[in-house]
Design a protein around this motif. Structure first.
Motif, short mmCIF file in Angstrom:
data_model
loop_
_atom_site.label_atom_id
_atom_site.label_comp_id
_atom_site.label_asym_id
_atom_site.label_seq_id
_atom_site.Cartn_x
_atom_site.Cartn_y
_atom_site.Cartn_z
N GLN A 1 4.33 4.08 30.19
CA GLN A 1 3.16 3.70 29.74
C GLN A 1 3.23 2.82 28.31
O GLN A 1 2.95 1.74 28.29
CB GLN A 1 2.10 4.61 29.36
CG GLN A 1 0.82 4.09 28.96
CD GLN A 1 -0.38 5.47 29.01
OE1 GLN A 1 -0.07 6.13 27.84
NE2 GLN A 1 -1.31 5.58 29.71
N TYR B 1 -4.01 -4.13 38.96
CA TYR B 1 -4.59 -2.95 38.47
C TYR B 1 -3.95 -2.58 37.14
O TYR B 1 -4.43 -2.13 36.10
CB TYR B 1 -4.46 -1.46 39.47
CG TYR B 1 -5.66 -1.57 40.73
CD1 TYR B 1 -7.15 -1.50 40.13
CD2 TYR B 1 -5.24 -1.67 42.04
CE1 TYR B 1 -7.94 -1.36 41.31
CE2 TYR B 1 -6.26 -1.34 42.91
CZ TYR B 1 -7.40 -1.15 42.68
OH TYR B 1 -8.63 -1.25 43.54
N THR B 2 -2.70 -2.77 37.23
CA THR B 2 -1.94 -2.46 36.07
C THR B 2 -2.39 -3.32 34.95
O THR B 2 -2.50 -2.91 33.70
CB THR B 2 -0.52 -2.46 36.21
OG1 THR B 2 -0.09 -1.47 37.37
CG2 THR B 2 0.40 -2.36 34.90
N ASP C 1 -5.77 -2.34 33.46
CA ASP C 1 -5.46 -1.17 32.64
C ASP C 1 -4.67 -1.31 31.05
O ASP C 1 -5.36 -0.72 30.19
CB ASP C 1 -4.60 -0.18 33.39
CG ASP C 1 -4.18 1.22 32.68
OD1 ASP C 1 -5.04 2.06 32.90
OD2 ASP C 1 -3.28 1.20 31.58
N LEU D 1 -14.90 2.73 35.59
CA LEU D 1 -14.30 2.37 33.93
C LEU D 1 -15.53 1.75 33.11
O LEU D 1 -15.18 1.58 31.88
CB LEU D 1 -13.10 1.12 34.24
CG LEU D 1 -12.14 1.60 35.05
CD1 LEU D 1 -11.31 0.36 35.20
CD2 LEU D 1 -11.43 2.78 34.29
N GLN E 1 -1.01 6.35 37.92
CA GLN E 1 -2.37 6.37 37.68
C GLN E 1 -3.14 6.63 39.16
O GLN E 1 -4.44 6.66 39.02
CB GLN E 1 -2.69 5.01 37.19
CG GLN E 1 -2.07 4.73 35.70
CD GLN E 1 -2.75 5.40 34.67
OE1 GLN E 1 -4.04 6.22 34.85
NE2 GLN E 1 -2.33 5.71 33.63
N PHE F 1 -3.98 4.38 41.36
CA PHE F 1 -4.83 3.18 41.55
C PHE F 1 -5.49 3.11 43.20
O PHE F 1 -4.67 3.31 43.87
CB PHE F 1 -4.49 1.78 41.28
CG PHE F 1 -4.04 1.96 39.78
CD1 PHE F 1 -4.99 2.11 38.89
CD2 PHE F 1 -2.96 1.33 39.29
CE1 PHE F 1 -4.74 1.88 37.34
CE2 PHE F 1 -2.53 1.05 37.84
CZ PHE F 1 -3.57 1.53 36.95
#
Length: 274
Positions: free
Chosen positions: A12, A46-47, A50, A89, A196, A198
């Motif tokens: 991360q 998605y990453t 994030d 979110l 994660q 996703f």
């Protein structure tokens, strides 16, 4: 998701650090920007969202984020997945509906790959929408491996030396595209996406497309990387260290005017005269 292990935390932190470095190196996001993050439902976008949400919290500047997904009207597309995720979110989002699926199926012969046309149609629609909502930057989820693959695709099949720049202004000057994951590798992004969990939405417009030229190049690079770890990173670094005088583009370097410099001091010693 529970507490992260040491290796997961390192993953991360690495993605966050590399994204921060890319954003800073190319001045991708400035104070007051409205960043439109384009979500496809895949691991990369998605990453991207994030990591940018984290960057928004810790950056010394203020910028807003709005997530945008384009519903291309593919049969069976789970249209409820992304809205549910984005609501959880608390992220501002828009779903842009545009039936590019029918256009692609009508114009591309059966059995032919459709990614190129599909991408152009999607990009045009997103450019227009970014302008409509006043987005100053449009963030895409392309990573380092995408950039290197595109470089070889253009060289092998188009006869040009170009890739995907980390930052790009559109031809009409009305949009600036940024690729904050430009320094991140696909393997890390895949691992982070798995971590994660996703809600991935696969693109089934044209199947697995194993015969795509991009897949051939991807396989080639993966084989190179297996035999010589670090080669992909080295290739990417070469895109940041271009020497025009050592290529052959007459528009990029004035070869025609090169002449002997009568005042120059010899750089090399004639060993025969020692």
């Amino acid at each position: 998701m529970g507490t992260l292990s040491v290796s997961q935390l390192k993953l991360q932190k690495r993605l966050r650090r590399l994204t921060g470095e890319a954003v800073a190196d190319f001045n991708m996001i400035e104070d007051g920007d409205k960043v439109m993050v384009c979500l496809s439902g895949g691991k990369d976008s998605y990453t991207l969202l994030d990591v940018l949400l984290h960057l928004q919290k810790v950056a010394p500047i203020q910028f807003s984020i709005v997530a945008v997904n384009m519903d291309q009207k593919q049969p069976g597309f789970p249209e409820e997945v992304l809205p549910a995720y984005l609501k959880s979110l608390g992220v501002e989002y828009h779903i842009v509906e545009k039936d590019t699926y029918s256009v692609v199926k009508e114009l591309v012969p059966e059995g032919k790959t459709t990614c190129s046309l599909c991408s152009r149609l999607r990009r045009g629609t997103l450019y227009t929408f970014a302008d409509e909502i006043g987005a100053t930057k449009m963030a895409l989820g392309h990573h380092r491996d995408d950039i290197v693959e595109t470089f070889f695709l253009n060289m092998f099949f188009n006869g040009t030396l170009k890739a995907m720049p980390p930052k790009l202004r559109s031809d009409d000057g009305r949009n600036v595209v940024i690729r904050p994951l430009a320094y991140c590798n696909e393997k890390d992004i895949q691992a982070y996406s798995d971590l994660q969990q996703f809600p991935i939405i696969p693109c089934n417009l044209c199947g697995s497309q194993e015969n795509l030229q991009r897949q051939v190049v991807k396989d080639m690079l993966q084989e190179w990387e297996r035999k010589n770890p670090g080669r992909t990173e080295s290739i990417f670094r070469s895109l940041q260290h271009v020497n025009p005088s050592q290529l052959a583009d007459r528009n990029l370097f004035d070869f025609a005017s090169l002449k002997i410099d009568e005042t120059a001091t010899p750089r090399f010693v004639n060993l025969l005269n020692l």
